[in-house]
Design an enzyme around this catalytic site. Sequence first.
Site, PDB file in Angstrom:
ATOM      1  N   CYS A  93     -46.311  -3.918 -26.599  1.00 19.00           N
ATOM      2  CA  CYS A  93     -45.166  -3.204 -26.053  1.00 19.00           C
ATOM      3  C   CYS A  93     -43.926  -4.059 -26.248  1.00 19.00           C
ATOM      4  CB  CYS A  93     -45.335  -2.900 -24.572  1.00 19.00           C
ATOM      5  SG  CYS A  93     -43.862  -2.094 -23.910  1.00 19.00           S
ATOM      6  N   LYS A 150     -54.330  -2.646 -29.735  1.00 17.77           N
ATOM      7  CA  LYS A 150     -53.198  -1.880 -30.269  1.00 17.77           C
ATOM      8  C   LYS A 150     -52.185  -2.837 -30.874  1.00 17.77           C
ATOM      9  CE  LYS A 150     -50.103   1.954 -29.368  1.00 17.77           C
ATOM     10  NZ  LYS A 150     -49.764   3.052 -28.456  1.00 17.77           N
ATOM     11  N   GLY A 164     -47.942   7.190 -35.417  1.00 17.06           N
ATOM     12  CA  GLY A 164     -46.565   6.862 -35.768  1.00 17.06           C
ATOM     13  C   GLY A 164     -45.907   8.090 -36.373  1.00 17.06           C
TER      14      GLY A 164
END
Lengths: 301, 256
Positions: free
Chosen positions: A129, A164, A242
């Site tokens: 993130c 991720k 994405g």
Amino acid sequence: MNTQTTIAGITFKNPVMTASGTFGSGMEYSEFVDLNQLGAVVTKGVANVPWPGNPTPRVAEVYGGMLNAIGLQNPGIDVFMERDIPFLKQYDTRIIVNICGKTVEDYVEVVERLGEEPAVAMLEINVSCPNVKEGAIAFGQKADALFHITREVKKHARQPVIMKLSPNVTDITEMARAAEAAGADALSLINTITGMKIDIHKRKFVLANKTGGMSGPAIKPVAVRMVYQTAQAVQIPIIGMGGIATAEDAIEFILAGASAVSIGAMNFVNPYTTVEVVRGIEEYMRQYRVENLTELIGAVQ
Amino acid sequence: MKEKQTAIILSQREIAPQIYNMWIETDLAEQAKPGQFLCIYPKDKSTLLPRPISICEVREDRKALRIVYRVAGQGTREFAGYRTGDTIAVMGTLGNGFPVEDAVGKKVFLMGGGIGIPPILQLAKEIRGEKQILLGYRDAHTFLREDMEKYGSVYLATEDGSVGVRGNVMDAIAENGLEADLIYACGPMPMLRAVKAYAAEHSMRAYISLEERMACGVGACLGCVVKTKEVDHHSHVKNARICTDGPVFEADEVDI
């Protein structure tokens, strides 16, 4: 025709999932889509304690996409276990829980709590993130740090672990290989690309956080390229995402090497995107007489 | 029930500089409440996110909605170019709306400032109670004034002093010596802060409608939050979602 896909021994009815942070825990979008039709719901990142997130404005529109700097606001694992998991258990879909933290211990605490819950099929570890200053991204931008946290999480996890990955690195394959070497069961990519928007009339940053993660159709070619490169570099399965807006976009990711795909920002544009992509993939398979979805994974030549 | 659907534009005209009035035919009108809003989607694919726009009025037969919006950027500029018969993608109805039942038997201020004025119209139509409608404008382009006059006593304020009291809606209260038991307000943040302070000073309840940059409009993305005094029931932190828990909040519950 078989749309099933298997990741780390877990079978999904179809390859369509939700990208963490864009779908809450499914509650809000259950008014629009039948969650039973999704391969999996990937939940908003959850930490060991509640996080308040960043100041507003947290979102901004950019050409063909958006920036967000929510800062991983979440109610903490206790509320999540009591409220969100029972909600999702009502549906015939897989539950993948995204986990965020500031320290390795934070992540491990959540991983252990979720180990008590057999309804959770997989864990997705958010080390990418871009909107949280401490922890999080620091683990995702250095291969040795990523290796370390992956190994620690794997030591404690009862479910298969998806790492991720951040696209905000020089070489995503280096990160992918580090996660694989540390025992990750799967990878998901890409998280958002760090961006910025300036209001020229006020001469100020549009986002309170100055920078935010870019998502939406404009980032899709970057994501497809990274999924392809990663698929060439590792053996473990990839969940690609994405800017996916249509079934055609999803199939591009699958051909590039993704075993499953996630719909993110486009949920905000069209709340029915996930189920439309499921239907569209089936149509594509009929059109090209594809018997098993797995035939398409990495089939680009 | 929230739904995204295609609506048909029945009419559109500019009612003040850069302020547009549009009627759309949609069955979302059946469930629309004052203070709720719609998400309207530009067709241009470069502008993906919906524009949250408040519901100004519900047609009597509940088959059409009126929106009044300001052209603020690329998306609303596109909307302003639409003509009768064009279609428009809308999601609604969103948000909680104003609690109209609280006004029964009370003397109320209905306050709107600038592009916060439109949602006050349907509120004025539905609310029972003694209505004093305070409207604040920049200048003499007093859009929606005549519509409002049908539903209560209207008091005006303009920044340039061209119509009504010079100043804002708070000045209009003072100049006209008005009093009330309850406030409903929508407008720019400085106005809402003044309303909150006024309500606290007079120990009154005030309902204020907030806005913030939004993405999903349905409570999933956590983009549009406001800080709250107490820990919020849903988020379990001191943040509430404007799109879903609001846009209307009791003024003393939010930190603005």
